[in-house]
Motif scaffolding. Structure first.
Motif, PDB file in Angstrom:
ATOM      1  N   SER A 132      46.322  39.398  56.791  1.00  0.00           N
ATOM      2  CA  SER A 132      45.708  39.475  58.114  1.00  0.00           C
ATOM      3  C   SER A 132      44.232  39.842  58.004  1.00  0.00           C
ATOM      4  N   SER A 133      43.844  40.424  56.832  1.00  0.00           N
ATOM      5  CA  SER A 133      42.441  40.791  56.651  1.00  0.00           C
ATOM      6  C   SER A 133      41.749  39.865  55.656  1.00  0.00           C
ATOM      7  N   VAL A 134      42.346  39.673  54.452  1.00  0.00           N
ATOM      8  CA  VAL A 134      41.725  38.835  53.426  1.00  0.00           C
ATOM      9  C   VAL A 134      42.788  37.940  52.788  1.00  0.00           C
ATOM     10  N   PRO A 135      42.668  36.616  52.895  1.00  0.00           N
ATOM     11  CA  PRO A 135      43.638  35.722  52.235  1.00  0.00           C
ATOM     12  C   PRO A 135      43.548  35.884  50.728  1.00  0.00           C
ATOM     13  N   GLN A 136      44.683  36.135  50.085  1.00  0.00           N
ATOM     14  CA  GLN A 136      44.702  36.333  48.645  1.00  0.00           C
ATOM     15  C   GLN A 136      45.967  35.716  48.066  1.00  0.00           C
ATOM     16  N   ALA A 137      45.882  35.358  46.800  1.00  0.00           N
ATOM     17  CA  ALA A 137      47.069  34.911  46.086  1.00  0.00           C
ATOM     18  C   ALA A 137      47.767  36.137  45.518  1.00  0.00           C
ATOM     19  N   GLU A 193      51.652  55.540  35.938  1.00  0.00           N
ATOM     20  CA  GLU A 193      51.085  56.731  36.575  1.00  0.00           C
ATOM     21  C   GLU A 193      50.556  56.438  37.968  1.00  0.00           C
ATOM     22  N   GLY A 194      50.805  55.213  38.436  1.00  0.00           N
ATOM     23  CA  GLY A 194      50.397  54.850  39.782  1.00  0.00           C
ATOM     24  C   GLY A 194      49.012  54.269  39.882  1.00  0.00           C
ATOM     25  N   GLN A 195      48.348  54.071  38.745  1.00  0.00           N
ATOM     26  CA  GLN A 195      47.003  53.513  38.767  1.00  0.00           C
ATOM     27  C   GLN A 195      47.056  51.991  38.868  1.00  0.00           C
ATOM     28  N   SER A 196      45.952  51.407  39.290  1.00  0.00           N
ATOM     29  CA  SER A 196      45.814  49.953  39.312  1.00  0.00           C
ATOM     30  C   SER A 196      44.986  49.521  38.107  1.00  0.00           C
ATOM     31  N   THR A 197      45.245  48.321  37.621  1.00  0.00           N
ATOM     32  CA  THR A 197      44.441  47.755  36.542  1.00  0.00           C
ATOM     33  C   THR A 197      43.885  46.419  37.009  1.00  0.00           C
ATOM     34  N   GLU A 198      42.769  46.011  36.425  1.00  0.00           N
ATOM     35  CA  GLU A 198      42.136  44.754  36.808  1.00  0.00           C
ATOM     36  C   GLU A 198      41.889  43.894  35.576  1.00  0.00           C
ATOM     37  N   VAL A 199      42.151  42.591  35.709  1.00  0.00           N
ATOM     38  CA  VAL A 199      41.875  41.634  34.644  1.00  0.00           C
ATOM     39  C   VAL A 199      41.251  40.389  35.276  1.00  0.00           C
ATOM     40  N   ILE A 200      40.545  39.627  34.457  1.00  0.00           N
ATOM     41  CA  ILE A 200      39.953  38.367  34.896  1.00  0.00           C
ATOM     42  C   ILE A 200      40.782  37.227  34.305  1.00  0.00           C
ATOM     43  N   LEU A 201      41.260  36.320  35.169  1.00  0.00           N
ATOM     44  CA  LEU A 201      42.045  35.174  34.716  1.00  0.00           C
ATOM     45  C   LEU A 201      41.483  33.890  35.319  1.00  0.00           C
ATOM     46  N   ARG A 202      41.617  32.818  34.565  1.00  0.00           N
ATOM     47  CA  ARG A 202      41.181  31.507  35.063  1.00  0.00           C
ATOM     48  C   ARG A 202      42.392  30.623  35.316  1.00  0.00           C
ATOM     49  N   ARG A 204      43.821  26.720  36.681  1.00  0.00           N
ATOM     50  CA  ARG A 204      43.405  25.320  36.690  1.00  0.00           C
ATOM     51  C   ARG A 204      43.517  24.699  38.075  1.00  0.00           C
ATOM     52  N   HIS A 205      42.449  24.053  38.506  1.00  0.00           N
ATOM     53  CA  HIS A 205      42.456  23.272  39.741  1.00  0.00           C
ATOM     54  C   HIS A 205      43.246  21.991  39.494  1.00  0.00           C
ATOM     55  N   ARG A 206      43.699  21.369  40.567  1.00  0.00           N
ATOM     56  CA  ARG A 206      44.458  20.115  40.417  1.00  0.00           C
ATOM     57  C   ARG A 206      43.628  19.028  39.751  1.00  0.00           C
ATOM     58  N   ASP A 207      42.290  19.116  39.876  1.00  0.00           N
ATOM     59  CA  ASP A 207      41.443  18.091  39.255  1.00  0.00           C
ATOM     60  C   ASP A 207      41.106  18.418  37.806  1.00  0.00           C
ATOM     61  N   GLY A 208      41.674  19.515  37.264  1.00  0.00           N
ATOM     62  CA  GLY A 208      41.468  19.853  35.859  1.00  0.00           C
ATOM     63  C   GLY A 208      40.433  20.930  35.617  1.00  0.00           C
ATOM     64  N   ARG A 209      39.584  21.218  36.606  1.00  0.00           N
ATOM     65  CA  ARG A 209      38.594  22.289  36.451  1.00  0.00           C
ATOM     66  C   ARG A 209      39.293  23.643  36.563  1.00  0.00           C
ATOM     67  N   TYR A 210      38.612  24.683  36.118  1.00  0.00           N
ATOM     68  CA  TYR A 210      39.165  26.037  36.208  1.00  0.00           C
ATOM     69  C   TYR A 210      38.318  26.879  37.157  1.00  0.00           C
ATOM     70  N   ARG A 211      38.997  27.740  37.916  1.00  0.00           N
ATOM     71  CA  ARG A 211      38.320  28.712  38.756  1.00  0.00           C
ATOM     72  C   ARG A 211      38.715  30.113  38.290  1.00  0.00           C
ATOM     73  N   THR A 212      37.837  31.059  38.527  1.00  0.00           N
ATOM     74  CA  THR A 212      38.004  32.415  38.007  1.00  0.00           C
ATOM     75  C   THR A 212      38.500  33.344  39.108  1.00  0.00           C
ATOM     76  N   PHE A 213      39.513  34.157  38.768  1.00  0.00           N
ATOM     77  CA  PHE A 213      40.101  35.092  39.725  1.00  0.00           C
ATOM     78  C   PHE A 213      40.062  36.513  39.155  1.00  0.00           C
ATOM     79  N   ASP A 237      39.645  34.944  44.370  1.00  0.00           N
ATOM     80  CA  ASP A 237      38.786  33.939  43.762  1.00  0.00           C
ATOM     81  C   ASP A 237      37.347  34.459  43.695  1.00  0.00           C
ATOM     82  N   ILE A 238      36.817  34.620  42.470  1.00  0.00           N
ATOM     83  CA  ILE A 238      35.449  35.120  42.292  1.00  0.00           C
ATOM     84  C   ILE A 238      34.593  34.091  41.542  1.00  0.00           C
ATOM     85  N   THR A 239      35.002  32.814  41.605  1.00  0.00           N
ATOM     86  CA  THR A 239      34.289  31.776  40.859  1.00  0.00           C
ATOM     87  C   THR A 239      32.827  31.704  41.263  1.00  0.00           C
ATOM     88  N   ASP A 240      32.573  31.675  42.567  1.00  0.00           N
ATOM     89  CA  ASP A 240      31.185  31.555  43.029  1.00  0.00           C
ATOM     90  C   ASP A 240      30.352  32.749  42.581  1.00  0.00           C
TER      91      ASP A 240
END
Length: 406
Positions: A132-137, A193-202, A204-213, A237-240
């Motif tokens: 309802s605030s930010v669309p996310q996968a 311990e209840g903490q959050s972790t963050e990773v960067i993953l790419r 694949r777009h349907r056209d074969g390109r990759y976007r960064t999340f 999505d943080i590709t831009d």
């Protein structure tokens, strides 16, 4: 070969599936050890009990209704009672044998499947609020099984996919990012311990390109011991943003005038050359009397010549060589796989001729340059030492009358 009664007894006692036999009134006659182990019940406690008393009270009416209508066989999902409280979700199969007035019962543990369905439902409810605030996968990761389920495809719209749970997460992950996913067990300690972790993953777009999340992982479900069994991963999505950062970094590493590498980028590339350990040469170029060009023809004409010199050096350099402008009228060329000083000086001579050709084709302007050459590892084993050695050789070339190589 016929199956004997002894064979059936052995199968009944050794089967890992839960089995029971009831009389014609659905009262328990016998259960196998697997049933007793799964429910922590003793046979003496449940022998003679109606089958509907062995299930959770909320499922008792369901079982009674099925038994009243049962003609031959039926299958239903119910919860078996356990001694220590709680319940075990099973797929209960009933088979009535008229001739012997027996009801045969088997139960298959479906706790994992039910848990997944409950987690999916809970995850979807959570994501409804989130979206309802930010669309996310969002993905739900099952720790023990090492697999992910796509809960929501909202944030995957930039990838051109419309399907949701039928899309395996691993199928669209960049192969080079698989080690990041496999390293999840290493991140379980902070998650526990209840903490959050963050990773960067790419992905694949349907056209074969990759976007960064950017993927943020948080504990979603725990077992009775408090261990994390399911992890919610929300991807943005943080590709831009990454493209802008890469562009800014590229600009920071480029000389504004010639678009060659600047000193900062040169030193980073020089470190890469040194780490590889292969022989190479560093040629330090300085234009002779270039101040006179600026004084006579103006800085605009001088800048145009510097841009032309940068292009000519790039065209004359060998494959894999690196050209940089240090500033003013000073340039550096890193020449790969140069172990012989005479070969390196011959290559530098080619660079010198390329620059002087520009001068001969430019009306009223005479161009020449002096070059100092240093070799790795002979003249230095680090970047500063090599630059100092090449600068010293350049000084000697200037002192020898300019327009020469040392």
């Amino acid at each position: 070969m016929e199956i004997t009664g002894e064979d059936l007894k052995q199968f009944f006692s050794r089967s890992r599936h839960l089995m029971a036999v009831c009389d014609d009134r659905a009262r328990l006659i016998a259960v196998n050890p697997a049933w007793l182990e799964a429910t922590a019940m003793a046979l003496s406690e449940i022998r003679g009990e109606p089958l509907c008393h062995l299930v959770h009270e909320e499922d008792a009416r369901l079982v009674e209704g099925v038994l009243r209508r049962l003609e031959r066989e039926a299958t239903l999902d119910v919860r078996l009672r356990r001694r220590k409280g709680g319940a075990l979700w099973v797929e209960l199969s009933l088979f009535r044998e008229e001739r012997r007035a027996r009801l045969y019962v088997t139960a298959v543990d479906i706790s994992v499947r039910v848990g997944e369905e409950e987690a999916l439902a809970a995850g979807e409810a959570f994501l409804e609020r989130l979206h309802s605030s930010v669309p996310q996968a969002a993905f739900l990761y099952f720790v023990s099984e090492g697999r992910s389920v796509l809960l929501s495809q909202e944030g995957l719209s930039p990838l051109g996919y419309r399907c949701s749970r039928s899309l395996p997460v691993a199928s669209i992950l960049h192969p080079d990012d698989l080690p990041v996913v496999r390293a999840l067990p290493e991140r379980l300690a902070p998650l526990a311990e209840g903490q959050s972790t963050e990773v960067i993953l790419r992905f694949r777009h349907r056209d074969g390109r990759y976007r960064t999340f950017l993927v943020r992982e948080t504990p979603f479900r725990r077992d009775e011991r408090g261990s994390v069994t399911q992890i919610l991963a929300v991807a943005v999505d943080i590709t831009d943003q990454k493209d802008r950062e890469a562009s800014a970094l590229e600009q920071a590493c480029r000389d504004d005038l010639t678009d060659l590498m600047n000193r900062r980028a040169l030193m980073a590339t020089l470190r890469d050359f040194l780490e590889k350990g292969d022989p190479f040469a560093l040629s330090y170029l300085d234009l002779d009397h270039f101040k006179e060009v600026n004084d006579s023809f103006g800085h605009g004409r001088g800048d145009a010549l510097l841009r032309q010199i940068g292009r000519r050096l790039s065209e004359s350099a060998g494959p894999g060589d690196v050209v940089a402008r240090l500033g003013g009228d000073e340039f550096v060329v890193l020449m790969k796989e140069m172990a012989d000083r005479r070969v390196a000086q011959a290559a530098a001579e080619g660079l010198k001729e390329a620059i002087e050709t520009i001068g001969s084709s430019t009306d009223g302007i005479s161009l020449s340059c002096s070059i100092g050459v240093a070799l790795f590892p002979e003249d230095g084993r680090d970047g500063e030492a090599l630059l100092a050695a090449a600068d010293g050789a350049l000084y000697r070339a200037k002192a020898a009358g300019r327009s020469c190589i040392r």
